[in-house]
Design a protein around this motif. Structure first.
Motif, PDB file in Angstrom:
ATOM      1  N   HIS A  18       0.842  -1.196   0.000  1.00 49.49           N
ATOM      2  CA  HIS A  18       0.000   0.000   0.000  1.00 49.49           C
ATOM      3  C   HIS A  18       0.880   1.250   0.000  1.00 49.49           C
ATOM      4  O   HIS A  18       1.886   1.304   0.730  1.00 49.49           O
ATOM      5  CB  HIS A  18      -0.902   0.020   1.232  1.00 49.49           C
ATOM      6  CG  HIS A  18      -1.858  -1.134   1.275  1.00 49.49           C
ATOM      7  ND1 HIS A  18      -3.019  -1.163   0.556  1.00 49.49           N
ATOM      8  CD2 HIS A  18      -1.807  -2.319   1.959  1.00 49.49           C
ATOM      9  CE1 HIS A  18      -3.663  -2.293   0.774  1.00 49.49           C
ATOM     10  NE2 HIS A  18      -2.946  -3.022   1.628  1.00 49.49           N
ATOM     11  N   PRO A  19       0.509   2.243  -0.810  1.00 50.81           N
ATOM     12  CA  PRO A  19       1.323   3.474  -0.848  1.00 50.81           C
ATOM     13  C   PRO A  19       1.345   4.150   0.512  1.00 50.81           C
ATOM     14  O   PRO A  19       0.370   4.114   1.270  1.00 50.81           O
ATOM     15  CB  PRO A  19       0.597   4.333  -1.897  1.00 50.81           C
ATOM     16  CG  PRO A  19      -0.232   3.384  -2.688  1.00 50.81           C
ATOM     17  CD  PRO A  19      -0.611   2.281  -1.756  1.00 50.81           C
ATOM     18  N   LEU A  20       2.468   4.733   0.811  1.00 48.11           N
ATOM     19  CA  LEU A  20       2.608   5.475   2.054  1.00 48.11           C
ATOM     20  C   LEU A  20       1.752   6.733   2.020  1.00 48.11           C
ATOM     21  O   LEU A  20       1.533   7.327   0.962  1.00 48.11           O
ATOM     22  CB  LEU A  20       4.067   5.845   2.295  1.00 48.11           C
ATOM     23  CG  LEU A  20       5.014   4.685   2.647  1.00 48.11           C
ATOM     24  CD1 LEU A  20       6.442   5.184   2.693  1.00 48.11           C
ATOM     25  CD2 LEU A  20       4.630   4.085   3.982  1.00 48.11           C
ATOM     26  N   ALA A  21       1.211   7.102   3.151  1.00 45.98           N
ATOM     27  CA  ALA A  21       0.407   8.308   3.264  1.00 45.98           C
ATOM     28  C   ALA A  21       0.910   9.135   4.434  1.00 45.98           C
ATOM     29  O   ALA A  21       1.431   8.600   5.419  1.00 45.98           O
ATOM     30  CB  ALA A  21      -1.066   7.966   3.460  1.00 45.98           C
ATOM     31  N   GLY A  22       0.771  10.441   4.301  1.00 44.46           N
ATOM     32  CA  GLY A  22       1.137  11.328   5.382  1.00 44.46           C
ATOM     33  C   GLY A  22      -0.012  11.481   6.366  1.00 44.46           C
ATOM     34  O   GLY A  22      -1.186  11.387   6.008  1.00 44.46           O
ATOM     35  N   ILE A  23       0.301  11.684   7.611  1.00 43.27           N
ATOM     36  CA  ILE A  23      -0.698  11.846   8.660  1.00 43.27           C
ATOM     37  C   ILE A  23      -0.620  13.272   9.184  1.00 43.27           C
ATOM     38  O   ILE A  23       0.469  13.781   9.478  1.00 43.27           O
ATOM     39  CB  ILE A  23      -0.474  10.847   9.809  1.00 43.27           C
ATOM     40  CG1 ILE A  23      -0.458   9.411   9.264  1.00 43.27           C
ATOM     41  CG2 ILE A  23      -1.553  11.003  10.865  1.00 43.27           C
ATOM     42  CD1 ILE A  23      -1.754   8.982   8.637  1.00 43.27           C
ATOM     43  N   VAL A  24      -1.787  13.912   9.270  1.00 42.81           N
ATOM     44  CA  VAL A  24      -1.875  15.261   9.829  1.00 42.81           C
ATOM     45  C   VAL A  24      -2.652  15.166  11.128  1.00 42.81           C
ATOM     46  O   VAL A  24      -3.828  14.783  11.134  1.00 42.81           O
ATOM     47  CB  VAL A  24      -2.561  16.236   8.849  1.00 42.81           C
ATOM     48  CG1 VAL A  24      -2.641  17.623   9.464  1.00 42.81           C
ATOM     49  CG2 VAL A  24      -1.810  16.290   7.534  1.00 42.81           C
ATOM     50  N   SER A  25      -2.009  15.472  12.229  1.00 42.58           N
ATOM     51  CA  SER A  25      -2.639  15.462  13.540  1.00 42.58           C
ATOM     52  C   SER A  25      -3.045  16.893  13.875  1.00 42.58           C
ATOM     53  O   SER A  25      -2.199  17.784  14.012  1.00 42.58           O
ATOM     54  CB  SER A  25      -1.679  14.922  14.603  1.00 42.58           C
ATOM     55  OG  SER A  25      -2.267  14.945  15.882  1.00 42.58           O
ATOM     56  N   VAL A  26      -4.358  17.115  13.989  1.00 42.98           N
ATOM     57  CA  VAL A  26      -4.890  18.465  14.155  1.00 42.98           C
ATOM     58  C   VAL A  26      -5.559  18.556  15.520  1.00 42.98           C
ATOM     59  O   VAL A  26      -6.374  17.701  15.888  1.00 42.98           O
ATOM     60  CB  VAL A  26      -5.907  18.811  13.042  1.00 42.98           C
ATOM     61  CG1 VAL A  26      -6.342  20.258  13.152  1.00 42.98           C
ATOM     62  CG2 VAL A  26      -5.302  18.535  11.668  1.00 42.98           C
ATOM     63  N   ALA A  27      -5.225  19.612  16.259  1.00 43.18           N
ATOM     64  CA  ALA A  27      -5.832  19.891  17.558  1.00 43.18           C
ATOM     65  C   ALA A  27      -6.087  21.388  17.659  1.00 43.18           C
ATOM     66  O   ALA A  27      -5.473  22.196  16.940  1.00 43.18           O
ATOM     67  CB  ALA A  27      -4.940  19.409  18.699  1.00 43.18           C
ATOM     68  N   SER A  28      -7.002  21.754  18.535  1.00 38.35           N
ATOM     69  CA  SER A  28      -7.327  23.171  18.707  1.00 38.35           C
ATOM     70  C   SER A  28      -7.717  23.427  20.144  1.00 38.35           C
ATOM     71  O   SER A  28      -8.085  22.514  20.882  1.00 38.35           O
ATOM     72  CB  SER A  28      -8.478  23.577  17.777  1.00 38.35           C
ATOM     73  OG  SER A  28      -9.679  22.926  18.148  1.00 38.35           O
ATOM     74  N   THR A  29      -7.616  24.687  20.522  1.00 36.34           N
ATOM     75  CA  THR A  29      -8.055  25.152  21.836  1.00 36.34           C
ATOM     76  C   THR A  29      -9.042  26.304  21.642  1.00 36.34           C
ATOM     77  O   THR A  29      -8.659  27.349  21.145  1.00 36.34           O
ATOM     78  CB  THR A  29      -6.870  25.642  22.680  1.00 36.34           C
ATOM     79  OG1 THR A  29      -5.888  24.592  22.767  1.00 36.34           O
ATOM     80  CG2 THR A  29      -7.315  26.024  24.072  1.00 36.34           C
ATOM     81  N   PRO A  30     -10.344  26.087  21.929  1.00 31.85           N
ATOM     82  CA  PRO A  30     -10.954  24.853  22.428  1.00 31.85           C
ATOM     83  C   PRO A  30     -11.139  23.813  21.326  1.00 31.85           C
ATOM     84  O   PRO A  30     -11.027  24.143  20.146  1.00 31.85           O
ATOM     85  CB  PRO A  30     -12.302  25.343  22.948  1.00 31.85           C
ATOM     86  CG  PRO A  30     -12.621  26.489  22.073  1.00 31.85           C
ATOM     87  CD  PRO A  30     -11.321  27.183  21.796  1.00 31.85           C
ATOM     88  N   ALA A  31     -11.445  22.563  21.737  1.00 34.78           N
ATOM     89  CA  ALA A  31     -11.645  21.488  20.774  1.00 34.78           C
ATOM     90  C   ALA A  31     -13.029  21.606  20.132  1.00 34.78           C
ATOM     91  O   ALA A  31     -13.847  22.422  20.517  1.00 34.78           O
ATOM     92  CB  ALA A  31     -11.488  20.131  21.459  1.00 34.78           C
TER      93      ALA A  31
END
Length: 774
Positions: free
Chosen positions: A607-620
């Motif tokens: 399977h092709p590699l994929a990038g991961i974007v971890s997104v967080a915010s304040t407030p959620a």
């Protein structure tokens, strides 16, 4: 039905109400099938107000982009008709499933509620409320996807239902919605709870025959616990529904996300409840079966005789014989007694006496029919049957003296000597030991023959084990060759042919047996070694490896051997590890267990590699938009990105300023985005700064507020502050509390101007804009 309404070609009618109809239609301009809702304006009391509300709601629903919300293509009016075209969804609505009484399992309720909560949460982020949510507006497609209908045109439904005495929409309305108060996300939670209640119990949460009864039940009466209507209902789901249906908004879930978290616990809670119920059922079932059989045995004779209908001779006689014993005195024992162990004279047997304690078998209690009992049966014999044949058949059965036979058998058993039992058991044990020993010896020789070892004691004493050991030393390591044939037998047994192998200890321990056998020549020894080497080579395993795409590097037991597709040979039986890797694809590892002579084929999909974007915010809880496309997820979340390079992550949440952040994504790596959202200022106290509103409402104190002055060229542009449309157009001066605000200035034929301002206490901020022509 007309073939066309406006530009739409009507295919069929889906539903109809008092003032509206829904059609399946074809849009020639877009070339797609749509669901066309048509409202007859002549049946609406205030048509102008309805058109205004529908158009405003449709504009607010434009940003919605969720897989669980049906798309709204547009609204418009055509003479006395108000039209709305939206996505045509194929499937069944919750209302249809409830009408069919198909029933919903805990997994169905959990899946539907989860997707419905995602739709409501997404709409809340974009400040869009559904005013007419009901089971008929929740569609389940054939692939299981849940779609909520009516976003952007819900006021069209709620405004046209006033003429009905009672409608389905009222059963799901929240208390604040019925009272005309401001509705928020908690109002949608109440409606969702009413839908889940009906799915779980197949009954309305607030039933009523009239509209007034339903309103009173929603406002005052608590609903019946779902668990009382469905005793096997999951207890966690019962508590979840009751919390969602709380009268006070503060006692409900604050958001759909909180409801989903509690909903996830229903599956584990349901498994525990089912296990407890199964254990309880397993404990009670034998007792219930015994009680049922005991009641049947105690059933009165009158009930069976009352339902008796003359059929055949055999049926009548069997019933007469069955009724005869019931006339005997009632026994005091709690268990039925076998006639063979009953005492003479019909006395009650001892309840604790078993067959092992009986010295002598009791007499047989014979059951006979008197002539008075048989006569009525013979009188009712149907025509065509012969009484003589019936009597003859009854006389042919001789009476068997069961007691005498039993006494003779018991006497013969007592005459048997005890030693005879011991001899019989000893003989049986000897036969079993002989069979087991024969099987073990047979298996031992078979294993020795398969391994190339001598199968007889004579061959073992003549030194055959010495050659076998030499052949074993010459076996190659696992996967020692790729796409090549096994080594020749001559090379494998070279040490044995040269005579360099030391004699085995077993040969030295039996010199007399060795003297009896003549020494083997070198040719004979080489021939035997070749045969053993050939047998050993047939025990090696082979593995054929293929990958999609091809060209993957194959590593077997830590050694890089080939690129797929390829074949690995000369592999020793046992456990092995193989991995396949290629640039730009995720590596795949397999654990193999190979047997003797096994030929295995392995196909690996990379399977092709994929990038991961971890997104967080304040407030959620902010909606995540990547490169202008709404992902349908809320912070915090992890999102896969297939394309490497630069991307833009935008976070949106109601009441907060939109925030963006550029990121660079690498395949196989994780990029992190954590933004702090800025809270927008309060727009509830906006008022004009020219003094007229101050005199009218008596607000003389404007201390602590700032003034914003908006002037445009040309004049007459509309002004929106945090998506709230002001009543006056530019030029306009108004008071605002300190804070951050989003100012949108728009006018037909000109491009919209978007400004973000930060107002301080007592500050006067001027905005002068020349609107660019579109």
């Amino acid at each position: 039905m007309a073939n066309k309404i406006g530009r739409f070609e009507i295919i069929s009618q889906i539903s109809q109400s008092f003032s509206s109809r829904i059609y399946k239609a074809l849009d020639p301009e877009g070339g797609q099938t749509v669901a066309l809702k048509v409202v007859a304006l002549e049946r609406v009391p205030d048509r102008e107000a309805l058109i205004k509300r529908v158009f405003e709601e449709a504009d607010q629903a434009k940003p919605l982009n969720s897989p669980n919300i049906s798309s709204l293509y547009g609204v418009g009016d055509d003479g006395d008709l108000l039209l709305a075209a939206s996505e045509y969804v194929q499937g069944n609505s919750i209302a249809t499933m409830l009408a069919r009484k198909e029933g919903f399992s805990i997994w169905d309720i959990q899946d539907i509620a989860r997707q419905l909560c995602h739709a409501l949460e997404h709409a809340q982020v974009h400040k869009v409320m559904h005013q007419a949510l009901e089971p008929a507006k929740v569609m389940v497609q054939w692939d299981g996807t849940v779609k909520v209908l009516g976003f952007g045109i819900s006021t069209m439904t709620s405004s046209t239902q006033d003429s009905c005495s009672i409608c389905e929409l009222q059963y799901c309305a929240s208390p604040e919605q019925l009272c005309g108060q401001t509705c928020d996300a908690r109002s949608a939670i109440f409606t969702l709870g009413a839908i889940l209640y009906e799915m779980a119990t197949e009954q309305k949460a607030f039933p009523g025959a009239t509209s007034e009864e339903v309103r009173a039940a929603i406002a005052e009466k608590p609903p019946v616990q779902p668990a009382r209507l469905k005793p096997n209902l999951n207890p966690v789901l019962n508590q979840l529904i009751m919390k969602a249906l709380a009268k006070s908004p503060d006692q409900r879930y604050g958001s759909a996300e909180e409801l989903v978290r509690d909903l996830e616990q229903c599956k584990s809670g349901g498994a525990r409840t089912a296990a407890a119920a199964a254990a309880s059922s397993a404990t009670i079932q034998p007792e219930q079966q015994f009680a049922a059989s005991w009641q049947r045995s105690k059933a009165p004779v009158a009930s069976s005789q009352a339902s008796f209908a003359p059929t055949t001779v055999s049926a009548r006689v069997s019933k007469a014989r069955a009724a005869a014993p019931l006339s005997t005195p009632k026994e005091t024992s709690t268990f039925a007694v076998d006639p063979l162990v009953a005492e003479r004279g019909g006395s009650t047997p001892q309840p604790n006496k078993t067959f092992s304690d009986i010295d002598e078998l009791p007499p047989l209690k014979q059951v006979t029919l008197s002539a008075a009992e048989v006569a009525p049966v013979e009188a009712e014999i149907v025509q065509g049957a012969s009484i003589a044949e019936f009597k003859k058949a009854g006389e042919e059965k001789p009476t068997i003296e069961v007691r005498e036979l039993a006494e003779k058998a018991l006497a013969e058993i007592r005459k048997t000597p005890p030693k005879l039992y011991v001899f019989a058991i000893a003989g049986a044990v000897a036969v079993i030991v002989l069979i087991v020993g024969t099987m073990a010896l047979h298996n031992f020789y078979e294993e020795r023959r398969e391994q190339g070892a001598p199968a007889s004691a004579v061959q073992a004493l003549t030194g055959a084990e010495q050659d076998t050991g030499a052949s074993a030393k010459a076996q190659p390591s696992p996967a020692s060759r790729v796409d090549s044939a096994p080594p020749s037998a001559t090379e494998t047994i070279a040490p044995a042919a040269g005579g360099q192998t030391p004699p085995s200890p077993r040969k030295q321990s039996a010199p007399e047996a060795a003297k009896e056998q003549p020494s083997l020549s070198t040719a004979e020894r080489t021939k035997k070694a070749k045969l053993r080497a050939s047998a050993a080579s047939s025990a090696w395993a082979q593995v054929s490896v293929d990958s999609t795409p091809a060209g993957a590097q194959i590593v077997f037991d830590g050694a890089a051997l080939c690129q797929s597709p390829c074949r690995l040979t000369d592999i020793a039986p046992g456990q092995h590890t193989m991995s396949a890797s290629r640039a730009g694809f995720a590596a795949v590892t397999r654990n193999l267990s190979l047997g003797r002579g096994e030929r295995a084929t392995i196909s690996v999909e990379l399977h092709p590699l994929a990038g991961i974007v971890s997104v967080a915010s304040t407030p959620a809880g902010a909606a995540i938009v990547i490169d202008g496309t709404d992902t349908g997820k809320l912070t915090p979340s992890q999102i896969s990105v297939s394309a490497a390079g630069a991307h833009t992550v935008t976070l949106r949440r109601y009441g907060y300023l939109e925030a963006s952040d550029p990121i660079h994504v690498e395949l196989g790596q994780t990029a992190t985005v954590n933004l702090t959202l800025t809270h927008l200022g309060n727009t509830e106290e906006i008022r004009a700064a020219n003094g007229k509103f101050k005199k009218m409402f008596g607000r003389e104190d404007n201390s602590g507020m700032g003034i914003v002055s908006v002037k445009t060229q040309p004049k007459g542009a509309q002004i929106m502050v945090n998506d709230r449309l002001l009543e006056k157009s530019s030029p306009f001066d108004f008071y605002l509390n300190p804070g951050t605000y989003v100012i949108d200035i728009s006018m037909a034929g000109y491009q919209t101007v978007h400004r973000v301002i930060k107002l301080q206490e007592g500050e006067k901020l001027a905005i002068q804009e020349t609107l660019p022509v579109q």
